[in-house]
Enzyme design. Sequence first.
Site, PDB file in Angstrom:
ATOM      1  N   ASN A   8       0.873  -1.182   0.000  1.00  0.00           N
ATOM      2  CA  ASN A   8       0.000   0.000   0.000  1.00  0.00           C
ATOM      3  C   ASN A   8       0.905   1.225   0.000  1.00  0.00           C
ATOM      4  O   ASN A   8       1.528   1.533   1.013  1.00  0.00           O
ATOM      5  CB  ASN A   8      -0.893  -0.033   1.249  1.00  0.00           C
ATOM      6  N   TRP A   9       0.967   1.879  -1.147  1.00  0.00           N
ATOM      7  CA  TRP A   9       1.886   3.024  -1.267  1.00  0.00           C
ATOM      8  C   TRP A   9       1.334   4.298  -0.647  1.00  0.00           C
ATOM      9  O   TRP A   9       2.015   5.326  -0.649  1.00  0.00           O
ATOM     10  CB  TRP A   9       2.223   3.249  -2.739  1.00  0.00           C
ATOM     11  N   LYS A  10       0.080   4.278  -0.205  1.00  0.00           N
ATOM     12  CA  LYS A  10      -0.528   5.475   0.410  1.00  0.00           C
ATOM     13  C   LYS A  10      -0.313   6.682  -0.514  1.00  0.00           C
ATOM     14  O   LYS A  10      -0.397   6.539  -1.727  1.00  0.00           O
ATOM     15  CB  LYS A  10       0.041   5.677   1.816  1.00  0.00           C
ATOM     16  N   HIS A  96      -9.517   1.200   5.149  1.00  0.00           N
ATOM     17  CA  HIS A  96      -8.225   1.401   5.812  1.00  0.00           C
ATOM     18  C   HIS A  96      -8.413   2.357   6.989  1.00  0.00           C
ATOM     19  O   HIS A  96      -9.194   3.313   6.899  1.00  0.00           O
ATOM     20  CB  HIS A  96      -7.209   1.967   4.816  1.00  0.00           C
ATOM     21  N   GLU A  98      -6.745   4.747   7.995  1.00  0.00           N
ATOM     22  CA  GLU A  98      -6.513   6.167   7.675  1.00  0.00           C
ATOM     23  C   GLU A  98      -7.745   6.779   7.015  1.00  0.00           C
ATOM     24  O   GLU A  98      -8.013   7.970   7.174  1.00  0.00           O
ATOM     25  CB  GLU A  98      -5.251   6.299   6.806  1.00  0.00           C
ATOM     26  N   GLU A 168      -5.097  -4.727  10.720  1.00  0.00           N
ATOM     27  CA  GLU A 168      -4.074  -3.703  10.911  1.00  0.00           C
ATOM     28  C   GLU A 168      -4.359  -2.945  12.210  1.00  0.00           C
ATOM     29  O   GLU A 168      -5.200  -2.035  12.220  1.00  0.00           O
ATOM     30  CB  GLU A 168      -4.082  -2.709   9.748  1.00  0.00           C
ATOM     31  N   GLY A 174       2.801   2.411  10.746  1.00  0.00           N
ATOM     32  CA  GLY A 174       3.781   3.490  10.545  1.00  0.00           C
ATOM     33  C   GLY A 174       4.527   3.889  11.806  1.00  0.00           C
ATOM     34  O   GLY A 174       5.206   4.916  11.822  1.00  0.00           O
ATOM     35  N   SER A 208       3.638  -1.912  10.379  1.00  0.00           N
ATOM     36  CA  SER A 208       5.088  -1.981  10.582  1.00  0.00           C
ATOM     37  C   SER A 208       5.681  -3.327  10.170  1.00  0.00           C
ATOM     38  O   SER A 208       6.610  -3.818  10.816  1.00  0.00           O
ATOM     39  CB  SER A 208       5.453  -1.623  12.027  1.00  0.00           C
ATOM     40  N   GLY A 229       3.028  -1.155   4.161  1.00  0.00           N
ATOM     41  CA  GLY A 229       3.074   0.260   3.798  1.00  0.00           C
ATOM     42  C   GLY A 229       4.488   0.684   3.426  1.00  0.00           C
ATOM     43  O   GLY A 229       4.993   0.391   2.340  1.00  0.00           O
ATOM     44  N   GLY A 230       5.166   1.328   4.348  1.00  0.00           N
ATOM     45  CA  GLY A 230       6.482   1.926   4.099  1.00  0.00           C
ATOM     46  C   GLY A 230       7.485   0.975   3.459  1.00  0.00           C
ATOM     47  O   GLY A 230       8.262   1.371   2.590  1.00  0.00           O
TER      48      GLY A 230
HETATM   49  P1  13P Z   1       3.225   0.522   7.553  1.00  0.00           P
HETATM   50  O1  13P Z   1       3.703  -0.797   6.970  1.00  0.00           O
HETATM   51  O2  13P Z   1       3.974   1.694   6.977  1.00  0.00           O
HETATM   52  O3  13P Z   1       3.157   0.477   9.033  1.00  0.00           O
HETATM   53  O4  13P Z   1       1.726   0.708   7.026  1.00  0.00           O
HETATM   54  C1  13P Z   1       0.823  -0.326   7.178  1.00  0.00           C
HETATM   55  C2  13P Z   1      -0.413  -0.023   6.425  1.00  0.00           C
HETATM   56  O5  13P Z   1      -1.177   0.851   6.793  1.00  0.00           O
HETATM   57  C3  13P Z   1      -0.683  -0.787   5.201  1.00  0.00           C
HETATM   58  O6  13P Z   1      -1.981  -0.587   4.743  1.00  0.00           O
END
Ligand code: 13P
Length: 253
Positions: A8-10, A96, A98, A168, A174, A208, A229-230
């Site tokens: 997930n590149w956000k 999600h 967020e 999640e 993050g 994470s 994510g990251g």
């Molecule tokens: P991180 O891997 O950066 O913690 O993000 C997780 C996430 O929200 C994937 O959808």
Amino acid sequence: MRKLIAGNWKMFKTADDAVAFFDAFLPMLATIPATYDIAICPPFTALEAVCKRLRGNDRIAVGAQNMHWEQSGAFTGEIAPPMLTDLGVRYVILGHSERRQYFGETDDDVRKKVVAALTNGLTPVVAVGETLALRDASQTRECVVAQTRAALHGLGPDALARIVLAYEPVWAIGTGRNCDAADADDVMHAIRTSVRGLEDVPILYGGSVKRDNIANYVCRPNIDGGLVGGASLDPAGFAELLRAACEGIVNEV
Ligand code: 13P
């Protein structure tokens, strides 16, 4: 059981950045066992370029990070399901944290989006997870079970068989503060048993996830992959993470 690792590149990467990622990543794919389906979810503005770059590649699917539930209409700034399928998008992340936290998305919005995704032939990746306050109040299971039931309300067995779930924990996203793997597996078992028909549905862990910890998760019975994510933003790092996940499967407990 299908197994999936999705990036997930956000809100990262322009279309050019996204194509550059695949220019570097695709040659590395040959050395990664095909244990997992792989999906990348770029921002809307990079979807077209990514779908074009991946044309003819059957190992990586493309996902969106959100969408509206209507087929079209006066919804300024929104993206409809047919706009995604038209590009060749296969997955869509829905609910999600967020989206829930910053954009006021409700359980019922998520439910409508899940129905719309299935109607349009997209695979929804339905995300659930508790906040730190709920975890501290020992409400983790209640929270994720309620979110799962609400998102999947009214779906029959055929529809359920076509979804993917993601657990999640909000406090783990993050933050570098990832959830203990055995603990995540327990919560994911609660998710799996919250609705009849989820026995064979892949459930991904997210929060994470890094190449150093992915194997700890995917070796657990209720963890069928990762939502990353990251650690999905760098091509070499993501390739390493995928390799580590494949080794984790070899060592499944
Ligand atoms: P991180 O891997 O950066 O913690 O993000 C997780 C996430 O929200 C994937 O959808």
